[in-house]
Design an enzyme around this catalytic site. Structure first.
Site: not given
Ligand SMILES: [Zn+2]
Length: 236
Positions: A39-40
């Site tokens: 996600h990051e």
């Molecule tokens: Zn995020």
């Protein structure tokens, strides 16, 4: 209980920060959950590739919301290992909770995940908006995998033609096509244009079917749903 990613303009390094989550004893490290890391990292990809490398083109609430959605979607994509498209829950490990950190599992079942384009009328926080976008894209993914099958080697080989490979091409291609601070409509249109550019529009109806099923059909506007498909696409 968080993680984040800072994306400066092209030419400067991004910076990911992973924090401990305090729901458990001992505390759990987000760096040990692929969902969180993927996600990051994907924030770096979407911030860099939208609007020409300034890192400043997902600034509106709606565009920032899609930023969260793309990041969840990449986590889903990265963790698939077969042509099945089961429900996906994000962040189960860091929370030690089978419900994870989002309000619904990502799902092709509209009862399990009922989120629609019109939910943007009331969802005004970026992660809440991202859930709507990610679930649309999960449905796009499912349509493409059902049509074209699944490559177990997609992470290493982008040259084949299975549905999950096609999906990632369109995911990445669409980012560069869309305008700075895109709306859901701009982003949907960028997926359709990316499919025209790379595949001659072969997947147009598969894309429309998924988007329209969640309210982003022909005629959707201003956070009002449309479930309409273009005339050339059979309804499913
Ligand atoms: Zn995020």
């Amino acid at each position: 209980n968080n993680a984040n990613f800072a994306t400066p303009a092209d030419g400067q390094s991004g910076r990911m920060r992973m924090f401990l989550w305090t729901f458990t004893t001992p505390e759990r490290d987000g760096a040990l959950e692929n969902d969180i890391v993927t996600h990051e990292m994907t924030h770096g990809v979407t911030n860099r590739m939208t609007g020409g490398g300034t890192g400043r083109c997902l600034q509106t609430t709606e565009a920032g919301g899609m930023g969260e959605g793309w990041s969840d979607t990449m986590a889903i994509w990265n963790e698939q290992d077969s042509a099945a498209t089961p429900d996906f829950v994000l962040g189960q490990y860091v929370t030690n909770n089978p419900a994870g950190i989002r309000t619904h599992p990502y799902s092709t079942n509209a009862t399990t995940n009922p989120l629609l384009y019109s939910d943007l009328q009331t969802r005004t926080e970026v992660h809440a908006i991202g859930e709507v976008w990610a679930n649309m894209l999960f449905n796009v993914y499912a349509n493409l995998v059902h049509l074209h099958g699944f490559s177990a080697n997609a992470r290493a080989d982008p040259t084949t033609s299975e549905g999950n490979v096609i999906f990632l091409h369109l995911f990445i291609d669409s980012l560069a096509i869309q305008p700075c601070n895109p709306t859901f409509l701009n982003a949907r249109d960028a997926w359709l244009q990316a499919d025209v550019n790379r595949f001659g529009g072969a997947n147009a109806c598969a894309l429309w079917d998924a988007f329209a099923s969640r309210g982003l059909g022909v005629g959707a506007a201003n956070h009002t749903n449309s479930f309409l498909l273009p005339p050339a696409c059979p309804s499913s």
